[in-house]
Design a protein around this motif. Structure first.
Motif, PDB file in Angstrom:
ATOM      1  N   MET A   1      32.911  43.547  31.112  1.00 19.04           N
ATOM      2  CA  MET A   1      33.163  43.109  32.469  1.00 19.04           C
ATOM      3  C   MET A   1      31.977  43.436  33.363  1.00 19.04           C
ATOM      4  SD  MET A   1      37.166  43.960  33.276  1.00 19.04           S
ATOM      5  CE  MET A   1      37.023  43.381  34.952  1.00 19.04           C
ATOM      6  N   ARG A  65      35.771  34.064  32.476  1.00 14.64           N
ATOM      7  CA  ARG A  65      35.599  35.119  31.474  1.00 14.64           C
ATOM      8  C   ARG A  65      35.860  36.494  32.085  1.00 14.64           C
ATOM      9  NH1 ARG A  65      36.519  36.810  26.754  1.00 14.64           N
ATOM     10  NH2 ARG A  65      34.909  38.049  25.814  1.00 14.64           N
ATOM     11  N   SER A  68      39.590  36.821  32.623  1.00 20.12           N
ATOM     12  CA  SER A  68      40.281  37.006  31.345  1.00 20.12           C
ATOM     13  C   SER A  68      40.133  38.434  30.831  1.00 20.12           C
ATOM     14  CB  SER A  68      39.727  36.014  30.320  1.00 20.12           C
ATOM     15  OG  SER A  68      40.247  36.272  29.043  1.00 20.12           O
ATOM     16  N   LEU A  69      38.923  38.953  30.868  1.00 23.77           N
ATOM     17  CA  LEU A  69      38.689  40.330  30.426  1.00 23.77           C
ATOM     18  C   LEU A  69      39.417  41.329  31.313  1.00 23.77           C
ATOM     19  CD1 LEU A  69      34.900  40.159  29.539  1.00 23.77           C
ATOM     20  CD2 LEU A  69      36.803  40.387  27.937  1.00 23.77           C
ATOM     21  N   GLN A  72      43.089  41.348  30.419  1.00 22.45           N
ATOM     22  CA  GLN A  72      43.278  42.058  29.151  1.00 22.45           C
ATOM     23  C   GLN A  72      43.190  43.572  29.358  1.00 22.45           C
ATOM     24  OE1 GLN A  72      40.774  40.556  25.947  1.00 22.45           O
ATOM     25  NE2 GLN A  72      40.918  38.503  26.827  1.00 22.45           N
ATOM     26  N   LEU A  73      42.219  44.004  30.146  1.00 23.21           N
ATOM     27  CA  LEU A  73      42.066  45.434  30.426  1.00 23.21           C
ATOM     28  C   LEU A  73      43.282  45.964  31.179  1.00 23.21           C
ATOM     29  CD1 LEU A  73      40.446  48.056  30.403  1.00 23.21           C
ATOM     30  CD2 LEU A  73      39.270  47.243  32.468  1.00 23.21           C
TER      31      LEU A  73
END
Length: 105
Positions: A1, A65, A68-69, A72-73
């Motif tokens: 990130m 992106r 999205s990261l 997820q985190l």
């Protein structure tokens, strides 16, 4: 990130445009996780994701992106809240950080 955020910050034609602080907004999340301040890290990450979601004038791929990261985190942190170690406290107490086990040959 952090790498994506740094790229976004560097790629802006003017520092006033887009997300001038996105790269700096990620650092406190990382610090809070390292120091066991999970609830505050979650709030900061949620705020960061809201900021990212509202940014459509930056490269769509980079923003998608990064978002999205971040999601997820956030999911990982929420799911493992009780298992996140306060490495800052462990370090100050003189405990060594865990070392990877040697591989078998």
């Amino acid at each position: 990130m952090q790498q994506i955020a740094d790229h976004i910050a560097r790629s802006q034609p003017s520092p006033i445009e887009a997300l001038p602080t996105i790269d700096r907004d990620i650092r406190p999340v990382k610090w809070r996780l390292w120091h066991g301040r999970v609830d505050r890290a979650i709030r900061d990450l949620e705020r960061l994701l809201a900021k990212v979601q509202g940014s459509r004038h930056v490269s769509e791929f980079s923003i998608a992106r990064l978002h999205s990261l971040g999601v997820q985190l956030l999911t990982y942190i929420r799911s493992n809240r009780g298992a996140i170690v306060d490495y800052g406290k462990r370090y100050r107490a003189g405990s060594a950080l865990p070392r990877p086990s040697p591989s078998r040959q």
